[in-house]
Design a protein around this motif. Structure first.
Motif, PDB file in Angstrom:
ATOM      1  N   ILE A  21      56.005  -7.714  67.102  1.00 33.27           N
ATOM      2  CA  ILE A  21      55.017  -6.769  67.000  1.00 33.27           C
ATOM      3  C   ILE A  21      53.819  -7.065  67.982  1.00 33.27           C
ATOM      4  O   ILE A  21      53.560  -8.219  68.298  1.00 33.27           O
ATOM      5  CB  ILE A  21      54.148  -7.227  65.761  1.00 33.27           C
ATOM      6  N   PHE A  22      53.489  -6.045  68.568  1.00 29.29           N
ATOM      7  CA  PHE A  22      52.633  -6.011  69.963  1.00 29.29           C
ATOM      8  C   PHE A  22      51.157  -4.964  69.396  1.00 29.29           C
ATOM      9  O   PHE A  22      51.252  -3.924  69.258  1.00 29.29           O
ATOM     10  CB  PHE A  22      53.166  -5.473  70.912  1.00 29.29           C
ATOM     11  N   PRO A  23      50.042  -5.950  69.334  1.00 29.74           N
ATOM     12  CA  PRO A  23      49.029  -5.072  69.238  1.00 29.74           C
ATOM     13  C   PRO A  23      48.813  -4.363  70.376  1.00 29.74           C
ATOM     14  O   PRO A  23      48.718  -4.773  71.445  1.00 29.74           O
ATOM     15  CB  PRO A  23      47.778  -6.118  68.962  1.00 29.74           C
ATOM     16  N   TYR A  24      48.322  -2.856  70.501  1.00 36.08           N
ATOM     17  CA  TYR A  24      48.282  -2.202  71.637  1.00 36.08           C
ATOM     18  C   TYR A  24      46.994  -2.735  72.366  1.00 36.08           C
ATOM     19  O   TYR A  24      46.102  -3.054  71.901  1.00 36.08           O
ATOM     20  CB  TYR A  24      47.965  -0.737  71.332  1.00 36.08           C
ATOM     21  N   SER A  25      47.402  -2.724  73.817  1.00 34.62           N
ATOM     22  CA  SER A  25      46.130  -3.041  74.517  1.00 34.62           C
ATOM     23  C   SER A  25      46.060  -2.168  75.716  1.00 34.62           C
ATOM     24  O   SER A  25      47.442  -1.868  76.472  1.00 34.62           O
ATOM     25  CB  SER A  25      46.175  -4.430  75.171  1.00 34.62           C
ATOM     26  N   ILE A  27      43.295  -2.701  65.113  1.00 36.18           N
ATOM     27  CA  ILE A  27      44.529  -2.799  65.493  1.00 36.18           C
ATOM     28  C   ILE A  27      45.208  -4.271  65.206  1.00 36.18           C
ATOM     29  O   ILE A  27      46.350  -4.318  64.642  1.00 36.18           O
ATOM     30  CB  ILE A  27      44.475  -2.751  67.037  1.00 36.18           C
ATOM     31  N   LYS A  28      44.102  -5.013  65.023  1.00 40.69           N
ATOM     32  CA  LYS A  28      44.522  -6.497  64.848  1.00 40.69           C
ATOM     33  C   LYS A  28      45.084  -6.509  63.162  1.00 40.69           C
ATOM     34  O   LYS A  28      45.782  -7.064  63.043  1.00 40.69           O
ATOM     35  CB  LYS A  28      43.373  -7.635  64.843  1.00 40.69           C
ATOM     36  N   GLN A  29      44.501  -5.733  62.321  1.00 45.12           N
ATOM     37  CA  GLN A  29      44.672  -5.594  61.257  1.00 45.12           C
ATOM     38  C   GLN A  29      46.049  -5.060  60.825  1.00 45.12           C
ATOM     39  O   GLN A  29      46.864  -5.457  60.138  1.00 45.12           O
ATOM     40  CB  GLN A  29      43.509  -4.875  60.151  1.00 45.12           C
ATOM     41  N   ARG A  30      46.270  -3.995  61.378  1.00 42.46           N
ATOM     42  CA  ARG A  30      47.652  -3.324  61.484  1.00 42.46           C
ATOM     43  C   ARG A  30      48.694  -4.192  61.881  1.00 42.46           C
ATOM     44  O   ARG A  30      49.697  -4.173  61.351  1.00 42.46           O
ATOM     45  CB  ARG A  30      47.543  -1.934  62.112  1.00 42.46           C
ATOM     46  N   ALA A  31      48.566  -4.762  63.042  1.00 45.27           N
ATOM     47  CA  ALA A  31      49.613  -5.762  63.569  1.00 45.27           C
ATOM     48  C   ALA A  31      49.902  -6.773  62.548  1.00 45.27           C
ATOM     49  O   ALA A  31      51.015  -7.152  62.321  1.00 45.27           O
ATOM     50  CB  ALA A  31      49.228  -6.468  64.872  1.00 45.27           C
ATOM     51  N   ALA A  32      48.828  -7.404  61.861  1.00 43.60           N
ATOM     52  CA  ALA A  32      48.937  -8.329  60.727  1.00 43.60           C
ATOM     53  C   ALA A  32      49.818  -7.842  59.638  1.00 43.60           C
ATOM     54  O   ALA A  32      50.736  -8.473  59.152  1.00 43.60           O
ATOM     55  CB  ALA A  32      47.768  -8.802  60.192  1.00 43.60           C
ATOM     56  N   GLU A  33      49.702  -6.619  59.191  1.00 43.86           N
ATOM     57  CA  GLU A  33      50.485  -5.860  58.040  1.00 43.86           C
ATOM     58  C   GLU A  33      51.760  -5.914  58.457  1.00 43.86           C
ATOM     59  O   GLU A  33      52.803  -5.766  57.648  1.00 43.86           O
ATOM     60  CB  GLU A  33      49.873  -4.460  57.678  1.00 43.86           C
ATOM     61  N   LEU A  34      51.949  -5.312  59.782  1.00 39.91           N
ATOM     62  CA  LEU A  34      53.470  -5.141  60.225  1.00 39.91           C
ATOM     63  C   LEU A  34      54.063  -6.586  60.447  1.00 39.91           C
ATOM     64  O   LEU A  34      55.280  -6.335  59.939  1.00 39.91           O
ATOM     65  CB  LEU A  34      53.324  -4.366  61.451  1.00 39.91           C
ATOM     66  N   ARG A  35      53.479  -7.377  60.854  1.00 38.29           N
ATOM     67  CA  ARG A  35      54.346  -8.790  60.821  1.00 38.29           C
ATOM     68  C   ARG A  35      54.507  -9.333  59.381  1.00 38.29           C
ATOM     69  O   ARG A  35      55.597  -9.896  59.317  1.00 38.29           O
ATOM     70  CB  ARG A  35      53.253  -9.879  61.353  1.00 38.29           C
ATOM     71  N   ALA A  36      53.605  -8.917  58.465  1.00 40.96           N
ATOM     72  CA  ALA A  36      53.786  -9.351  57.101  1.00 40.96           C
ATOM     73  C   ALA A  36      55.098  -8.741  56.450  1.00 40.96           C
ATOM     74  O   ALA A  36      55.970  -9.269  55.701  1.00 40.96           O
ATOM     75  CB  ALA A  36      52.593  -9.273  56.208  1.00 40.96           C
ATOM     76  N   GLU A  37      55.108  -7.273  56.808  1.00 40.40           N
ATOM     77  CA  GLU A  37      56.147  -6.432  56.382  1.00 40.40           C
ATOM     78  C   GLU A  37      57.576  -7.073  57.073  1.00 40.40           C
ATOM     79  O   GLU A  37      58.548  -7.192  56.130  1.00 40.40           O
ATOM     80  CB  GLU A  37      55.878  -4.955  56.459  1.00 40.40           C
ATOM     81  N   THR A  38      57.556  -7.470  58.047  1.00 41.75           N
ATOM     82  CA  THR A  38      58.881  -8.189  58.655  1.00 41.75           C
ATOM     83  C   THR A  38      59.255  -9.183  58.082  1.00 41.75           C
ATOM     84  O   THR A  38      60.404  -9.474  57.904  1.00 41.75           O
ATOM     85  CB  THR A  38      58.555  -8.092  60.173  1.00 41.75           C
ATOM     86  N   MET A  81      43.707   7.970  76.604  1.00 43.42           N
ATOM     87  CA  MET A  81      43.738   8.596  75.115  1.00 43.42           C
ATOM     88  C   MET A  81      42.724   8.051  74.264  1.00 43.42           C
ATOM     89  O   MET A  81      42.130   6.847  74.452  1.00 43.42           O
ATOM     90  CB  MET A  81      45.153   8.546  74.429  1.00 43.42           C
ATOM     91  N   PRO A  82      42.156   8.685  73.175  1.00 46.36           N
ATOM     92  CA  PRO A  82      41.190   8.125  72.136  1.00 46.36           C
ATOM     93  C   PRO A  82      42.004   6.549  71.582  1.00 46.36           C
ATOM     94  O   PRO A  82      43.095   6.847  71.067  1.00 46.36           O
ATOM     95  CB  PRO A  82      41.163   9.050  71.192  1.00 46.36           C
ATOM     96  N   GLN A  83      41.063   5.792  71.814  1.00 45.00           N
ATOM     97  CA  GLN A  83      41.533   4.343  71.302  1.00 45.00           C
ATOM     98  C   GLN A  83      41.179   4.070  69.873  1.00 45.00           C
ATOM     99  O   GLN A  83      40.213   4.628  69.276  1.00 45.00           O
ATOM    100  CB  GLN A  83      40.888   3.389  72.251  1.00 45.00           C
ATOM    101  N   VAL A  84      42.061   3.267  69.137  1.00 48.08           N
ATOM    102  CA  VAL A  84      41.747   2.722  68.035  1.00 48.08           C
ATOM    103  C   VAL A  84      40.994   1.459  68.045  1.00 48.08           C
ATOM    104  O   VAL A  84      41.129   0.841  68.998  1.00 48.08           O
ATOM    105  CB  VAL A  84      43.269   2.300  67.189  1.00 48.08           C
ATOM    106  N   ASP A  85      39.995   1.486  67.100  1.00 48.02           N
ATOM    107  CA  ASP A  85      39.146   0.248  66.922  1.00 48.02           C
ATOM    108  C   ASP A  85      39.908  -1.151  66.946  1.00 48.02           C
ATOM    109  O   ASP A  85      41.029  -1.240  66.463  1.00 48.02           O
ATOM    110  CB  ASP A  85      38.389   0.078  65.825  1.00 48.02           C
ATOM    111  N   ARG A  86      39.554  -2.180  67.720  1.00 48.51           N
ATOM    112  CA  ARG A  86      40.396  -3.277  68.135  1.00 48.51           C
ATOM    113  C   ARG A  86      40.627  -3.958  66.647  1.00 48.51           C
ATOM    114  O   ARG A  86      41.431  -4.784  66.640  1.00 48.51           O
ATOM    115  CB  ARG A  86      39.593  -4.356  69.052  1.00 48.51           C
ATOM    116  N   ALA A  87      39.565  -4.108  66.034  1.00 48.24           N
ATOM    117  CA  ALA A  87      39.609  -4.918  64.465  1.00 48.24           C
ATOM    118  C   ALA A  87      40.889  -4.240  63.728  1.00 48.24           C
ATOM    119  O   ALA A  87      41.516  -4.700  62.970  1.00 48.24           O
ATOM    120  CB  ALA A  87      38.347  -4.841  63.991  1.00 48.24           C
TER     121      ALA A  87
END
Length: 397
Positions: A305-309, A327-338, A319-325
């Motif tokens: 899982i890679f947080p976009y940078s 992104i961090k939360q979504r990456a944590a959720e993807l890691r938890a699902e994995t 492109m319009p960027q997603v807020d860093r906080a």
């Protein structure tokens, strides 16, 4: 009388992908007779990778203050100006030149002796011709270039002669192998040639693949050849179709789902890995939900899982960027699902017989790349049958 300390040998520190690991071994072999040199084989795939490269440079300088410190790898090209300005760095070698003995001012060798490992990473291809909007790696690796079948067979033969028990085929865009060779042979043809030439090779593993480019021959080998490990790592990147289009990927969600479904029909034990980016520009909560759901749908147990940078000079950075906080939360959720998928998978392996290739640290890997604790004193490189009895802290024992 004081005895002068022996000069420190060359040290190669590898960051990033499996291709870098393979190339680091070759650099180490080239520098086998050199003293007091530290090489950082860098990565630049994300801004975090560049940060880790800088960190490795500073740590290496603290540990080896008198050594000559050289940086190569993708960051040496992509971040050349910034890295060359670091006071710890004595020099940079272009990524495309790092396997050329002339760049290191060492004698050319017809075949450097590589360190013995249980698994051999064999580079079959380098560079990339695609233009994914988030990726800067083609700038550091150049266009796609394939080794010929005879060159790959020679490398495999050399590793087997050094005692390797498993071969891993690696590259930047492995499924593009052969597109630039006469007759445009397929990756499946290359794998078939390896297996036919070396009947003693019992384990052949593929590194990250672009699922939509898996040819018929390679599909058949995954489906029916026991020596091809039941471990498919997909360069997936997203589970949402609109995000995939904005990434300029060549597959859809359905393509990935159908591929895994068809392969599992023949190979029920197939373990799926995938690269997934969290928080790609314009990603909404619904798109993020698609990312989470494809983890469960495919049963992804080896998730990267890679947080976009944003990388400089890439279309996605504009492109319009997603807020860093977020992104961090979504990456944590993807890691938890994995992790949920992985834990269920590992629990199901308890009590089943696994052929495990022993590593030097007392553990080993099953064909599916499940990591398993081995009896104390098991020599590295040995393949043995093991029935794990429990799962403890992510490790089968």
């Amino acid at each position: 009388m004081k005895v002068a300390p022996a000069p420190s040998k060359a040290e190669v520190i590898s960051l990033g992908c499996r291709l870098n690991i393979s190339e680091s071994e070759q650099i180490r072999a080239l520098l086998a007779d050199e003293n007091n040199v530290v090489v950082i084989n860098s990565c630049a795939v994300t801004s975090e990778a560049v940060r880790q490269t800088r960190q490795a440079i500073r740590r290496a300088r603290r540990n080896r203050p008198d050594a000559r410190l050289i940086v190569t790898g993708c960051a040496a090209d992509i971040e050349r100006e910034q890295l060359s300005a670091m006071q710890e760095v004595d020099g940079l070698i272009a990524n495309t030149q790092k396997l050329d003995s002339r760049a290191w001012n060492v004698p050319a060798s017809s075949r450097p002796v590589l360190a013995q490992h249980t698994r051999a990473f064999v580079t079959v291809q380098n560079g990339c011709d695609h233009a994914c909007t988030f990726c800067i790696i083609p700038k550091g690796r150049g266009s796609s270039r394939s080794l010929t079948i005879s060159e790959v067979l020679s490398d495999v033969e050399h590793h087997l002669s050094q005692g390797a028990a498993e071969v891993v085929l690696t590259g930047v865009d492995v499924t593009s192998w052969g597109h630039d060779l006469p007759g445009q042979p397929s990756l499946g043809q290359l794998v078939h040639a390896i297996l036919e030439r070396f009947p003693e090779l019992s384990r052949l593993r593929m590194s990250s693949l672009d699922g939509v480019e898996i040819d018929t021959d390679l599909f058949d080998l995954f489906a029916g050849e026991e020596r091809v490990m039941p471990h498919l790592h997909l360069s997936l990147q997203s589970g949402d179709d609109l995000i995939l289009k904005r990434m300029k990927r060549r597959h859809s969600r359905k393509d990935a789902v159908d591929l895994v479904r068809r392969l599992r029909k023949y190979r029920p034990d197939l373990a799926i890995g995938a690269d997934i980016i969290a928080g790609f520009p314009t990603e909404t909560e619904d798109m993020h939900a698609q990312n989470k759901s494809i983890i469960t749908e495919l049963g992804i147990v080896h998730g990267h899982i890679f947080p976009y940078s944003p990388r400089p000079d890439t279309p996605a950075a504009r492109m319009p960027q997603v807020d860093r906080a977020i992104i961090k939360q979504r990456a944590a959720e993807l890691r938890a699902e994995t992790q949920k998928c992985r834990d269920r998978w590992l629990i199901n392996l308890i009590g089943t017989e696994q052929q495990v290739l022993a590593e030097k640290d007392g553990t080993g890997y099953a064909p599916s790349f499940a990591r398993i604790q081995l009896p104390e004193g098991t020599p590295a490189g040995r393949i043995l049958n093991v029935k794990p009895k429990k799962l403890e802290k992510g490790l089968l024992k």
